[in-house]
Design a protein around this motif. Structure first.
Motif, PDB file in Angstrom:
ATOM      1  N   ASP A 119     112.450  66.076  36.434  1.00  0.00           N
ATOM      2  CA  ASP A 119     111.904  67.031  35.470  1.00  0.00           C
ATOM      3  C   ASP A 119     111.149  68.150  36.173  1.00  0.00           C
ATOM      4  O   ASP A 119     110.400  67.904  37.133  1.00  0.00           O
ATOM      5  N   GLY A 120     111.354  69.361  35.696  1.00  0.00           N
ATOM      6  CA  GLY A 120     110.626  70.508  36.226  1.00  0.00           C
ATOM      7  C   GLY A 120     111.210  71.114  37.474  1.00  0.00           C
ATOM      8  O   GLY A 120     110.628  72.043  38.041  1.00  0.00           O
ATOM      9  N   SER A 121     112.377  70.631  37.919  1.00  0.00           N
ATOM     10  CA  SER A 121     112.925  71.090  39.198  1.00  0.00           C
ATOM     11  C   SER A 121     113.961  72.198  39.064  1.00  0.00           C
ATOM     12  O   SER A 121     114.528  72.632  40.072  1.00  0.00           O
ATOM     13  N   TYR A 122     114.194  72.690  37.858  1.00  0.00           N
ATOM     14  CA  TYR A 122     115.133  73.801  37.707  1.00  0.00           C
ATOM     15  C   TYR A 122     114.866  74.526  36.386  1.00  0.00           C
ATOM     16  O   TYR A 122     114.318  73.966  35.432  1.00  0.00           O
ATOM     17  N   ASN A 123     115.259  75.778  36.362  1.00  0.00           N
ATOM     18  CA  ASN A 123     115.220  76.587  35.148  1.00  0.00           C
ATOM     19  C   ASN A 123     116.150  77.775  35.356  1.00  0.00           C
ATOM     20  O   ASN A 123     116.870  77.829  36.362  1.00  0.00           O
ATOM     21  N   GLU A 124     116.137  78.730  34.459  1.00  0.00           N
ATOM     22  CA  GLU A 124     117.054  79.864  34.566  1.00  0.00           C
ATOM     23  C   GLU A 124     116.669  80.827  35.681  1.00  0.00           C
ATOM     24  O   GLU A 124     117.470  81.675  36.073  1.00  0.00           O
ATOM     25  N   GLY A 125     115.459  80.692  36.203  1.00  0.00           N
ATOM     26  CA  GLY A 125     115.023  81.580  37.267  1.00  0.00           C
ATOM     27  C   GLY A 125     115.263  81.030  38.653  1.00  0.00           C
ATOM     28  O   GLY A 125     115.561  81.785  39.591  1.00  0.00           O
ATOM     29  N   TRP A 126     115.120  79.707  38.822  1.00  0.00           N
ATOM     30  CA  TRP A 126     115.270  79.094  40.138  1.00  0.00           C
ATOM     31  C   TRP A 126     115.656  77.625  40.022  1.00  0.00           C
ATOM     32  O   TRP A 126     115.460  77.002  38.979  1.00  0.00           O
ATOM     33  N   VAL A 127     116.183  77.120  41.128  1.00  0.00           N
ATOM     34  CA  VAL A 127     116.521  75.701  41.256  1.00  0.00           C
ATOM     35  C   VAL A 127     115.856  75.182  42.523  1.00  0.00           C
ATOM     36  O   VAL A 127     115.971  75.788  43.591  1.00  0.00           O
ATOM     37  N   ALA A 128     115.154  74.070  42.408  1.00  0.00           N
ATOM     38  CA  ALA A 128     114.454  73.515  43.568  1.00  0.00           C
ATOM     39  C   ALA A 128     115.438  72.949  44.585  1.00  0.00           C
ATOM     40  O   ALA A 128     116.428  72.296  44.220  1.00  0.00           O
ATOM     41  N   ALA A 129     115.165  73.208  45.858  1.00  0.00           N
ATOM     42  CA  ALA A 129     115.935  72.602  46.941  1.00  0.00           C
ATOM     43  C   ALA A 129     115.341  71.255  47.319  1.00  0.00           C
ATOM     44  O   ALA A 129     116.053  70.343  47.741  1.00  0.00           O
ATOM     45  N   TYR A 130     114.028  71.137  47.187  1.00  0.00           N
ATOM     46  CA  TYR A 130     113.322  69.876  47.445  1.00  0.00           C
ATOM     47  C   TYR A 130     111.919  69.993  46.879  1.00  0.00           C
ATOM     48  O   TYR A 130     111.462  71.086  46.505  1.00  0.00           O
ATOM     49  N   ALA A 131     111.239  68.863  46.786  1.00  0.00           N
ATOM     50  CA  ALA A 131     109.888  68.810  46.226  1.00  0.00           C
ATOM     51  C   ALA A 131     108.933  68.256  47.274  1.00  0.00           C
ATOM     52  O   ALA A 131     109.346  67.565  48.213  1.00  0.00           O
ATOM     53  N   MET A 275     123.822  72.406  46.960  1.00  0.00           N
ATOM     54  CA  MET A 275     122.541  72.001  47.543  1.00  0.00           C
ATOM     55  C   MET A 275     121.873  70.882  46.762  1.00  0.00           C
ATOM     56  O   MET A 275     121.081  70.118  47.324  1.00  0.00           O
ATOM     57  N   THR A 276     122.158  70.773  45.480  1.00  0.00           N
ATOM     58  CA  THR A 276     121.499  69.752  44.663  1.00  0.00           C
ATOM     59  C   THR A 276     122.345  68.497  44.490  1.00  0.00           C
ATOM     60  O   THR A 276     121.975  67.597  43.751  1.00  0.00           O
ATOM     61  N   GLN A 281     121.085  66.343  49.118  1.00  0.00           N
ATOM     62  CA  GLN A 281     119.711  65.903  48.948  1.00  0.00           C
ATOM     63  C   GLN A 281     119.365  64.739  49.889  1.00  0.00           C
ATOM     64  O   GLN A 281     118.222  64.604  50.326  1.00  0.00           O
ATOM     65  N   GLN A 282     120.364  63.938  50.218  1.00  0.00           N
ATOM     66  CA  GLN A 282     120.144  62.858  51.173  1.00  0.00           C
ATOM     67  C   GLN A 282     119.810  63.426  52.549  1.00  0.00           C
ATOM     68  O   GLN A 282     118.923  62.927  53.253  1.00  0.00           O
ATOM     69  N   ILE A 283     120.503  64.487  52.934  1.00  0.00           N
ATOM     70  CA  ILE A 283     120.241  65.139  54.218  1.00  0.00           C
ATOM     71  C   ILE A 283     118.833  65.722  54.235  1.00  0.00           C
ATOM     72  O   ILE A 283     118.098  65.601  55.226  1.00  0.00           O
ATOM     73  N   ILE A 284     118.434  66.348  53.147  1.00  0.00           N
ATOM     74  CA  ILE A 284     117.088  66.927  53.051  1.00  0.00           C
ATOM     75  C   ILE A 284     116.027  65.836  53.196  1.00  0.00           C
ATOM     76  O   ILE A 284     115.025  65.999  53.897  1.00  0.00           O
ATOM     77  N   PRO A 292     113.654  64.506  47.701  1.00  0.00           N
ATOM     78  CA  PRO A 292     114.840  65.068  47.060  1.00  0.00           C
ATOM     79  C   PRO A 292     114.579  65.314  45.583  1.00  0.00           C
ATOM     80  O   PRO A 292     113.789  64.602  44.962  1.00  0.00           O
ATOM     81  N   VAL A 293     115.208  66.341  45.036  1.00  0.00           N
ATOM     82  CA  VAL A 293     115.062  66.614  43.602  1.00  0.00           C
ATOM     83  C   VAL A 293     116.203  65.986  42.808  1.00  0.00           C
ATOM     84  O   VAL A 293     116.159  65.963  41.575  1.00  0.00           O
ATOM     85  N   ASN A 294     117.217  65.484  43.496  1.00  0.00           N
ATOM     86  CA  ASN A 294     118.259  64.699  42.849  1.00  0.00           C
ATOM     87  C   ASN A 294     117.835  63.243  42.935  1.00  0.00           C
ATOM     88  O   ASN A 294     117.721  62.672  44.024  1.00  0.00           O
ATOM     89  N   ALA A 295     117.568  62.655  41.790  1.00  0.00           N
ATOM     90  CA  ALA A 295     116.993  61.308  41.748  1.00  0.00           C
ATOM     91  C   ALA A 295     117.935  60.242  42.278  1.00  0.00           C
ATOM     92  O   ALA A 295     117.499  59.111  42.561  1.00  0.00           O
ATOM     93  N   THR A 296     119.215  60.544  42.429  1.00  0.00           N
ATOM     94  CA  THR A 296     120.150  59.545  42.953  1.00  0.00           C
ATOM     95  C   THR A 296     120.123  59.475  44.476  1.00  0.00           C
ATOM     96  O   THR A 296     120.715  58.571  45.062  1.00  0.00           O
TER      97      THR A 296
END
Length: 338
Positions: A119-131, A275-276, A281-284, A292-296
């Motif tokens: 939650d909170g990791s993307y919107n119409e303005g930006w997408v998170a690469a990592y948290a 990137m997501t 995300q595993q590499i990040i 990672p911002v991808n919960a999987t």
């Protein structure tokens, strides 16, 4: 461990995003990414190589030193910015993308992995690469026992032992954390300013330079560093053992990707989507040691303890942070750092 995408999966995602038939894609299969050099070298370069292998789209990198300088450059060259994907912080991005003459909206409804993202990791303005959270990094060889909470930092045994970010660093997150601890909130930071004033005897210095603060911990000039996971990694890379925890409230921040209007918005969106993915995300998680911002995607077992429990995290409204940030800094300078 990584989970490579099949070419069929990538092509399917491309078709879903409507990328394959665009003139830019057909004529010039390359994009330019503006990103911090270290981030590129640690993880994104490898991801970009996989992206190119899967899609045939070449990725060129332009290194940046700071988001502020890069934004000014993009604005000055808006007629021909020469950049397709720009990495920045979520706080800077929230301001920047309001310029719809320079930035394109993210096609959120067409991205492949939003159902897996936190939650909170993307919107119409930006997408998170990592948290990454702002947490506590300490030298176990210099600290008696364990640090388990933020409140531990106010204990007298940490007199003159802490390096803490000034509110001008990490967009005031230390003010917000202190406010939560003292019963305040993003709408009422006065309790947090008073809480930081009480911390003053334990603070060796309020830092604005990450490099200076990390080196001070590595050298043993301080015992404790308040920093994100990148701070712990830098010190570990020097051969110094540190422990990191991210106690409640774990104030989350994101480094994010934006699409610059440069004539290749479709390919830029495809790169952001890649990137997501779980494999990226595993590499990040493994190379950048950020969340990672991808919960999987999972984090390395040896690093799991430095990340917060999901229920302990807090993500702030960046528009509200941007609107009030200067006021918080002024209060801090008048009250704490005199």
């Amino acid at each position: 461990m990584s989970f490579p995408l099949s070419r069929r999966a990538v092509l399917a995602a491309s078709a879903l995003l409507g990328l394959a038939a665009t003139p830019a894609f057909a004529q010039d299969k390359s994009i330019t990414v503006m990103i911090w050099g270290t981030t590129w070298q640690l993880a994104v370069e490898q991801i970009a190589e996989q992206f190119t292998a899967e899609t045939g789209i070449d990725v060129q990198m332009i290194a940046q030193s700071s988001s502020g300088e890069s934004l000014a450059k993009l604005q000055a060259q808006r007629a021909n910015p020469g950049v397709d994907v720009w990495f920045t912080t979520s706080s800077v991005a929230s301001r920047a993308v309001k310029d719809d003459g320079l930035f394109a909206k993210i096609p959120v409804d067409k991205l492949s992995h939003t159902g897996e993202m936190i939650d909170g990791s993307y919107n119409e303005g930006w997408v998170a690469a990592y948290a990454y959270p702002l947490g506590i990094v300490y030298r176990p060889d210099l600290v008696d026992g364990e640090i388990t909470s933020w409140e531990d930092l106010w204990k007298p045994e940490f007199d003159n032992a802490l390096a803490v970010p000034a509110p001008s660093t990490y967009q005031g997150r230390i003010v917000l954390i202190a406010s939560e601890l003292a019963g305040g909130s993003i709408d009422d930071v006065d309790p947090g300013i008073k809480k930081l004033e009480a911390l003053e005897p334990n603070v060796a210095f309020w830092y604005t330079s990450d490099a200076q603060a990390r080196q001070a911990l590595a050298n043993g000039e301080v015992k404790v560093l308040v920093a994100p996971p990148s701070g712990a990694k830098t010190v570990r890379d020097q051969g110094v053992d540190v422990t990191m925890i991210s106690p409640k409230p774990a104030a989350m921040m994101y480094d994010v990707m934006t699409i610059v209007k440069n004539g290749k918005e479709d390919m830029a969106a495809q790169f952001i989507d890649f990137m997501t993915s779980q494999s990226s995300q595993q590499i990040i998680a493994e190379k950048n040691q950020n969340m990672p911002v991808n919960a999987t995607a999972s984090v390395p077992e040896k690093l799991a303890g430095q990340y917060p429990h999901p229920e302990d995290t807090i993500t702030y409204d960046e528009d509200k942070v941007n609107a009030d940030f200067n006021g918080w800094n002024e209060k801090f300078l008048m009250t704490v750092s005199q």
